[in-house]
Design a protein around this motif. Structure first.
Motif, PDB file in Angstrom:
ATOM      1  N   ALA A  16       0.850  -1.193   0.000  1.00 51.90           N
ATOM      2  CA  ALA A  16       0.000   0.000   0.000  1.00 51.90           C
ATOM      3  C   ALA A  16       0.884   1.241   0.000  1.00 51.90           C
ATOM      4  O   ALA A  16       1.991   1.239   0.549  1.00 51.90           O
ATOM      5  N   ALA A  17       0.391   2.280  -0.632  1.00 52.07           N
ATOM      6  CA  ALA A  17       1.156   3.523  -0.738  1.00 52.07           C
ATOM      7  C   ALA A  17       1.064   4.366   0.522  1.00 52.07           C
ATOM      8  O   ALA A  17       1.981   5.118   0.843  1.00 52.07           O
ATOM      9  N   GLU A  18      -0.050   4.263   1.254  1.00 50.80           N
ATOM     10  CA  GLU A  18      -0.249   5.095   2.449  1.00 50.80           C
ATOM     11  C   GLU A  18      -1.180   4.395   3.422  1.00 50.80           C
ATOM     12  O   GLU A  18      -1.957   3.509   3.044  1.00 50.80           O
ATOM     13  N   LEU A  19      -1.080   4.782   4.674  1.00 46.49           N
ATOM     14  CA  LEU A  19      -1.944   4.231   5.714  1.00 46.49           C
ATOM     15  C   LEU A  19      -3.186   5.079   5.917  1.00 46.49           C
ATOM     16  O   LEU A  19      -4.252   4.564   6.249  1.00 46.49           O
ATOM     17  N   TYR A  20      -3.030   6.371   5.746  1.00 48.77           N
ATOM     18  CA  TYR A  20      -4.159   7.294   5.912  1.00 48.77           C
ATOM     19  C   TYR A  20      -3.886   8.550   5.102  1.00 48.77           C
ATOM     20  O   TYR A  20      -2.768   8.815   4.668  1.00 48.77           O
ATOM     21  N   ARG A  21      -4.915   9.330   4.936  1.00 52.95           N
ATOM     22  CA  ARG A  21      -4.791  10.610   4.232  1.00 52.95           C
ATOM     23  C   ARG A  21      -5.180  11.727   5.186  1.00 52.95           C
ATOM     24  O   ARG A  21      -6.224  11.666   5.845  1.00 52.95           O
TER      25      ARG A  21
END
Length: 234
Positions: A16-21
């Protein structure tokens, strides 16, 4: 935003590229995995105590969160502290078996040297156990450990998953008739944690990690037998 593959989904183990935005002003939105359509890492909202409890229960999701989605780098210090705990336990048992209670300086120095010796033996046994695991995994699945980063990640996972050895100290301090049974349970718990760490890190089934641990134990016991043949108390 992190680069692709910097994190892992704790449910399906996909990159995954990120955990949260972060939408600023305290507004955060947990990322959804494109593969399983579940939150990439629900543990980023959890209290550390809850995460620790889930890790003690050997949940794969908690292990993935700790290994892939956090920057915990205490594995080296944890390993040394666990070895100190094990060396202290062996040293204490050695002192209990000794009948010499003279308060002589030479005796005190000998006892101190015994502790250092026990630390060295515990370190060699731990090293042989890890070497046995790595050799087995590399022999059966060489594609899993083809880079230096793969080795380092698995080593980190194995060292972190050995945290159960910290229970050796209270087991000795609160000594009672069931202490040998407690030590056996601690050993089993550490091995279960090691198996889960291998499984999560390399995304394997349950059989191969236990096979690697079995050969690791064989090599470790071989080192113990070698010390015993040399006449050393281990």
């Amino acid at each position: 935003m992190a680069a692709l593959g910097a994190y892992r989904c704790i449910e399906c183990n996909r990159e995954a590229a990120e955990l949260y935005r972060d939408y600023q002003r305290g507004v955060l939105r947990i990322s959804i995995c494109k593969s399983c359509q579940k939150p990439v890492d629900k543990y980023i909202e959890y209290d550390p105590v809850i995460i620790l409890i889930n890790a003690i229960l050997c949940k794969a999701q908690a292990y993935r969160h700790i290994l892939f989605n956090t920057k915990i780098n205490i594995h080296g210090k944890l390993c040394v502290f666990c070895l100190l705990c094990e060396a202290y336990l062996r040293w204490l048992q050695l002192q209990d078996s000794s009948q010499n209670i003279e308060p002589d300086d030479l005796i005190r120095y000998a006892k101190e040297w015994d502790f250092y010796r026990m630390f060295g033996i515990a370190s060699l046994e731990q090293t042989s156990f890890l070497v046995g695991i790595f050799i087995t995994l590399w022999w059966m699945r060489p594609e899993m450990l083809k880079t230096k980063s793969d080795f380092l990640l698995l080593l980190k996972a194995l060292l972190l998953s050995s945290y159960g050895k910290l229970l050796l100290i209270p087991a000795v301090i609160w000594e009672h008739d069931y202490t040998p049974l407690c030590l056996a349970f601690i050993k089993v718990f550490v091995l279960i944690s090691n198996s889960q760490a291998i499984r999560v890190t390399l995304n394997l089934n349950r059989v191969l990690p236990w096979l690697a641990i079995f050969f690791g134990l064989i090599l470790e016991n071989g080192v113990v037998c070698l010390f015993q043949k040399m006449g050393w108390d281990v």
